[in-house]
Motif scaffolding. Structure first.
Motif, PDB file in Angstrom:
ATOM      1  N   ALA A  11     -31.844 -49.066  19.079  1.00  0.00           N
ATOM      2  CA  ALA A  11     -32.534 -49.756  17.992  1.00  0.00           C
ATOM      3  C   ALA A  11     -31.871 -49.442  16.653  1.00  0.00           C
ATOM      4  O   ALA A  11     -31.652 -50.329  15.826  1.00  0.00           O
ATOM      5  N   ALA A  12     -31.547 -48.188  16.455  1.00  0.00           N
ATOM      6  CA  ALA A  12     -30.893 -47.765  15.223  1.00  0.00           C
ATOM      7  C   ALA A  12     -29.537 -48.452  15.057  1.00  0.00           C
ATOM      8  O   ALA A  12     -29.198 -48.925  13.969  1.00  0.00           O
ATOM      9  N   PHE A  13     -28.781 -48.514  16.145  1.00  0.00           N
ATOM     10  CA  PHE A  13     -27.476 -49.161  16.087  1.00  0.00           C
ATOM     11  C   PHE A  13     -27.610 -50.632  15.709  1.00  0.00           C
ATOM     12  O   PHE A  13     -26.908 -51.128  14.833  1.00  0.00           O
ATOM     13  N   GLY A  14     -28.541 -51.324  16.366  1.00  0.00           N
ATOM     14  CA  GLY A  14     -28.703 -52.758  16.119  1.00  0.00           C
ATOM     15  C   GLY A  14     -29.121 -53.073  14.689  1.00  0.00           C
ATOM     16  O   GLY A  14     -28.551 -53.950  14.047  1.00  0.00           O
ATOM     17  N   THR A  15     -30.107 -52.361  14.199  1.00  0.00           N
ATOM     18  CA  THR A  15     -30.573 -52.655  12.839  1.00  0.00           C
ATOM     19  C   THR A  15     -29.582 -52.178  11.779  1.00  0.00           C
ATOM     20  O   THR A  15     -29.449 -52.805  10.737  1.00  0.00           O
ATOM     21  N   THR A  16     -28.895 -51.104  12.049  1.00  0.00           N
ATOM     22  CA  THR A  16     -27.925 -50.588  11.078  1.00  0.00           C
ATOM     23  C   THR A  16     -26.698 -51.477  10.992  1.00  0.00           C
ATOM     24  O   THR A  16     -26.250 -51.821   9.898  1.00  0.00           O
ATOM     25  N   ILE A  17     -26.153 -51.871  12.124  1.00  0.00           N
ATOM     26  CA  ILE A  17     -24.928 -52.668  12.140  1.00  0.00           C
ATOM     27  C   ILE A  17     -25.158 -54.045  11.531  1.00  0.00           C
ATOM     28  O   ILE A  17     -24.219 -54.691  11.057  1.00  0.00           O
ATOM     29  N   SER A  18     -26.415 -54.493  11.505  1.00  0.00           N
ATOM     30  CA  SER A  18     -26.709 -55.810  10.932  1.00  0.00           C
ATOM     31  C   SER A  18     -26.380 -55.881   9.444  1.00  0.00           C
ATOM     32  O   SER A  18     -26.171 -56.966   8.909  1.00  0.00           O
ATOM     33  N   PHE A  19     -26.306 -54.747   8.768  1.00  0.00           N
ATOM     34  CA  PHE A  19     -25.978 -54.736   7.338  1.00  0.00           C
ATOM     35  C   PHE A  19     -24.472 -54.803   7.078  1.00  0.00           C
ATOM     36  O   PHE A  19     -24.042 -55.124   5.972  1.00  0.00           O
ATOM     37  N   LEU A  20     -23.681 -54.507   8.069  1.00  0.00           N
ATOM     38  CA  LEU A  20     -22.230 -54.457   7.882  1.00  0.00           C
ATOM     39  C   LEU A  20     -21.638 -55.787   7.422  1.00  0.00           C
ATOM     40  O   LEU A  20     -20.863 -55.797   6.449  1.00  0.00           O
ATOM     41  N   PRO A  21     -21.972 -56.923   8.029  1.00  0.00           N
ATOM     42  CA  PRO A  21     -21.377 -58.181   7.555  1.00  0.00           C
ATOM     43  C   PRO A  21     -21.696 -58.484   6.082  1.00  0.00           C
ATOM     44  O   PRO A  21     -20.826 -58.936   5.338  1.00  0.00           O
ATOM     45  N   GLN A  22     -22.935 -58.200   5.661  1.00  0.00           N
ATOM     46  CA  GLN A  22     -23.298 -58.452   4.264  1.00  0.00           C
ATOM     47  C   GLN A  22     -22.545 -57.516   3.335  1.00  0.00           C
ATOM     48  O   GLN A  22     -22.068 -57.932   2.276  1.00  0.00           O
TER      49      GLN A  22
END
Length: 84
Positions: A11-22
């Motif tokens: 869960a942490a990986f999924g929500t954290t990595i979602s900020f990388l493109p922005q």
């Protein structure tokens, strides 16, 4: 490692990595017109508190995810303030 920890890290990986493109797009273009300053200020502050909570409660998935998310969110927030 317990199943709950594995789920927490996923869960942490999924929500954290979602900020990388922005974060990457913001750094590359310096365009922050579509980003809400108040939302990112509140979100970044909340992320900092989640990080502190994760550390104080020894919840390492929470702490790790929020440490990384805090870096990404802070970067976007700094760019929003700097390139307003």
């Amino acid at each position: 490692m317990k199943l709950t920890d594995i789920i927490g890290y996923l869960a942490a990986f999924g929500t954290t990595i979602s900020f990388l493109p922005q974060a990457v797009k913001t750094i590359q273009t310096k365009n922050t017109a579509g980003i809400s300053l108040s939302m990112y200020a509140i979100f970044t502050t909340g992320t900092l508190f989640w990080l502190i909570y994760g550390i104080m409660s020894a919840s390492w998935p929470v702490a790790a995810a929020n440490a990384i998310t805090f870096i990404f969110a802070s970067t976007i927030l700094i760019y929003k303030i700097r390139y307003k």
